[in-house]
Design an enzyme around this catalytic site. Structure first.
Site, PDB file in Angstrom:
ATOM      1  N   GLU A  16       5.260  -3.900  -6.318  1.00 54.80           N
ATOM      2  CA  GLU A  16       6.673  -4.055  -5.971  1.00 54.80           C
ATOM      3  C   GLU A  16       7.601  -3.633  -7.093  1.00 54.80           C
ATOM      4  O   GLU A  16       8.769  -3.364  -6.860  1.00 54.80           O
ATOM      5  CB  GLU A  16       6.983  -5.487  -5.526  1.00 54.80           C
ATOM      6  CG  GLU A  16       6.769  -6.536  -6.571  1.00 54.80           C
ATOM      7  CD  GLU A  16       6.846  -7.939  -5.977  1.00 54.80           C
ATOM      8  OE1 GLU A  16       6.892  -8.085  -4.758  1.00 54.80           O
ATOM      9  OE2 GLU A  16       6.834  -8.900  -6.769  1.00 54.80           O
ATOM     10  N   SER A  17       7.086  -3.509  -8.289  1.00 51.87           N
ATOM     11  CA  SER A  17       7.894  -3.023  -9.404  1.00 51.87           C
ATOM     12  C   SER A  17       8.207  -1.531  -9.267  1.00 51.87           C
ATOM     13  O   SER A  17       8.986  -0.999 -10.044  1.00 51.87           O
ATOM     14  CB  SER A  17       7.150  -3.268 -10.719  1.00 51.87           C
ATOM     15  OG  SER A  17       5.835  -2.752 -10.631  1.00 51.87           O
TER      16      SER A  17
END
Lengths: 248, 268, 268, 248
Positions: free
Chosen positions: A51-52
């Site tokens: 998700e980064s």
């Protein structure tokens, strides 16, 4: 046979569930370790999405966080966080979402927000993170969690991420959720899978040496078992070695 | 209007006011920790703190009594556990009660995007069926005018100030960061005022893969603060200090230990 | 699912069907001209052609009778003048009438963004007070559920196919482009099927500044077509052939000259 | 004195209107040439923003199109087209929008869409491009256009980009348009500026050697003149040389 910790058992069992060539949305903790282990063993073409913003990361050691620099450096593509959620998670491009939980109930609803009253909680948990939309939009969700009465509850106290709701037919479809939702829970005792008829999680496999009684004892709802409960083979020396070398 | 190159102390004094809605953004990487400590030192109060992933620097701001409210989507010490100062504020109202406004990452990312785009809200698929809807008034339904489909709207964050940390700026105040850059561009573009702390100020910004460049004229102030992201990391400069994150756990569990830490490590 | 590495002919035969809604995107740079010619050669009909800046390859597709409808925001020969085949279709119905659906760049960019995001619409500020609102049904008003402010909504493009041209792909079908990349990522992510023609297929994609990488698993097919963007340009490979754009003007002004050009340059 | 073409006169006069240090949204044709000339002469810190995604471009020759490779290569930042319109144009970050037109009327409304009936047009023009949102959101708009009865009309046949509407007070505010809209029109005959009282464009300056009669003759509405009509100095040899070297 080598000794292993419950988390190692859990991680290795979860890794085995990942099919080569699929795309997997990876969080921190055991899910991340499992995905990295799978990529290093039977699923070299597993696509890890963080998700980064790292898509197709191939870290050569276990990332220390979901924003570890190794992820961006080894990724096929790096995108911003808004793009990750809007262009990649939301349209359902990711096959498998890999989630942890603080509480999960018999219908696979997940709580990572709060224990007790929301306004004056007994325990304030970290919160939603990416989980609600991962649970809604990924093709399917695999939950990884140590099995205990505290975690496996009749009804979660707060629905952070929707599983199969109250278990009624078409619950997810009525909400417009596109993914199939949680289909498996991998625990240190074995594996639960969702019953397509009742949408209740039933124990379909136990790790070698684990008894039904242990599983019942560690579950806060009246646990059902599949007609054939499989036995999951213990971690191999190779799996354990690979996992441990990842963490080194 | 170009960015002013100044000191961290002067920038915080000028840009951050009591009662502001403020985001110190960073998604594991490039967290503006030094700027957070400067805010504590200058004794700001009643801040609405906004961040997707409040971590230990937000725990410190909350414990130091700077915050009135927290707007967030995941509040933990990554890989370690809880934020105990956050929990103490929410569970016990210490040092004073903390209002929380809670979203998912997707929702917060869209709120930042709406803010950067100058829109009052953003549209997304999300939250449906979750209990977040019951407790967070900044989640609303919206109907597609073409298909009739029901979707979710989340509002602009209304940021007064955004603070981020970047690897480099040039002498004109153009800012360059690379690696995982989260929602930092959106934070700066979405706020009325912005401060960027940087590892170094250089003559020329050499292009880097996966770089994000913020031109000087969208940044209010730049301050050179080497190591300003520690104990998080700055790709190309230093690694994450995982021991420091683990060491925070026992300090933050105890009010006295925390108060002593604050005195010796931040206020001294 | 990885992208299939194939030939331009096979890819167009498999992916582009009569009646499809299709975007061949490129904003001056990296225009997929060779793919457009292949569509003409394969005699596709009733296409809804989508593009922000239809230029001479769309003029050619329209003149060749492939299109039923054009969805666009700026239809000209940049720096030269009109698209005469487009004008002949709109003004005189030759070779047959062409329906048009007209937006601004901001509106089209948001329609691509909604498509890539899997949303039925996007929200923006735009079109207010213009006559576009009277003629384009795909512009609607929408009210902010938080502030009551009126904004504009534009819908998903509903793309069946997106075709773009990129500098490179690797043997797995991962695609890399750099320089000005317009809305090409959104086009590919927003379409059910996609084809990327590339200058070359290489063993390894070396990182480039301002690169956009599309992983193989979001692309349907990749075809190696060196020079596939001519007469537009491919940064790092060749420059824009401005003479060709100028030369298009007299050819396109005259139906016979156009028909002869089509026969000798595309169909031969 | 050197001879010059009408477009050169127009371009040089437009370049002089740009203030150093401002940000300018640049289209193709004369607006682009004017902005590049200004950057090369009196406004070295002019920030050129192109809709193709180049922010702070510093081309060393005149770009052949708004997507010329030289723009991305010399830019401070390169962004996607959706980001350009959503994050940069829409919130009003750009000080000056520089637009051309096919038709403009006395209230600065712009037509670049169609002459004649929309459904069966006499002349189909290229269309809107970025202009509607530039005209709505930039701090102010400068229009560059050769002056003629065909182009300077009583009422545009199609409002592609909104100027001051019907000239009624608060017209733009009622529509929620944030920028001040068109404030100047630079032509080959001189300069028109918007009258803050009536929102009508009036001739405030003429190029040296141009008469009022020429301006009236080239305007499709009853042209008014400012109380003091200034005389714009002719292009200098240096300006002409710089402009021509840009095109070389």
């Amino acid at each position: 046979m080598t000794d292993f910790a419950p988390d190692e058992l859990l991680t290795i069992a979860a890794a085995r569930e990942l099919t080569d060539g699929t795309t997997t949305f990876v969080g921190i903790g055991p899910p991340g370790a499992a995905a990295n282990l799978a990529q290093r063993t039977h699923a070299p073409n597993l696509v890890l999405v963080y998700e980064s913003g790292a898509i197709g990361a191939k870290p050569d050691r276990l990332p220390l966080s979901i924003g570890d620099g190794i992820l961006g450096e080894t990724a096929d593509a790096v995108v911003t966080v808004p793009e990750m959620f809007n262009y990649w998670v939301q349209p359902g491009r990711i096959d498998v979402g890999f989630l942890g939980a603080a509480q999960i109930d018999r219908y696979g609803n997940i709580n990572t927000t709060v224990i007790g009253d929301y306004a004056s909680p007994k325990v304030r948990l970290p919160g939603a993170g990416g989980a609600p939309e991962i649970a809604a939009n990924c093709g399917e969700v695999i939950v990884i969690l140590r099995q205990s009465k505290r975690a496996f509850v009749e009804r979660v106290e707060f629905v952070t991420s929707v599983g199969h709701g109250d278990g009624s037919p078409g619950y997810r479809e009525r909400l417009g959720l596109r993914g199939r939702g949680p289909v498996k829970i991998i625990t240190d005792l074995g594996k639960l899978e969702v019953d397509p008829e009742t949408r209740e999680f039933v124990m379909t496999a136990l790790h070698e040496g684990v008894t039904r009684e242990q599983a019942i004892e560690a579950t806060g709802w009246e646990l059902r078992f599949a007609d054939d409960v499989a036995t999951l083979p213990l971690p191999t020396a190779e799996e354990l070695e690979t996992l441990r070398s990842l963490k080194a | 209007m170009s960015a002013k190159i100044t000191t961290l102390r002067d920038a915080v004094a000028e840009l951050v006011h009591d009662g502001d809605t403020i985001a110190l953004e960073g998604f594991t990487h490039l967290i503006p920790v030094a700027a957070g400590h400067e805010i504590i030192r200058q004794g700001r109060r009643d801040l609405t703190l906004v961040r997707m992933t409040p971590d230990i620097v937000y725990d410190q701001l909350i414990g130091a009594g700077c915050a009135r409210k927290l707007v967030f989507s995941w509040g933990g010490n990554p890989g370690v556990g809880s934020l105990h100062r956050l929990r103490d504020a929410v569970e016990n109202g210490w040092p004073h009660p903390l209002e929380i406004e809670e979203h998912s990452h997707a929702g917060m990312a869209n709120r930042y995007a709406a803010s950067a785009a100058g829109l009052p809200f953003a549209v997304m698929r999300g939250y449906t069926g979750t209990d977040l809807v019951k407790h967070t008034p900044t989640i609303a339904r919206i109907t597609c005018p073409f298909t009739g489909e029901e979707l979710t709207a989340v509002p602009n964050l209304g940021l007064d100030v955004a603070i981020i940390h970047a690897q480099r700026a040039d002498r004109k105040g153009n800012v360059q960061m690379w690696g995982l850059t989260g929602v930092q561009k959106e934070a700066v573009l979405g706020a009325r005022r912005s401060l960027v702390t940087v590892e170094e100020i250089v003559d020329e910004l050499e292009p880097m893969p996966n770089q994000v460049v913020l031109p000087s004229w969208v940044v209010t102030a730049v301050a050179e603060v080497p190591g300003g992201a520690r104990p998080s990391y700055a790709q190309g400069y230093y690694d994450r200090d995982n021991d420091a994150y683990r060491a925070w756990d026992p300090i933050s569990r105890d009010r006295e230990a925390f108060t002593a830490w604050l005195k010796s490590e931040v206020l001294a």
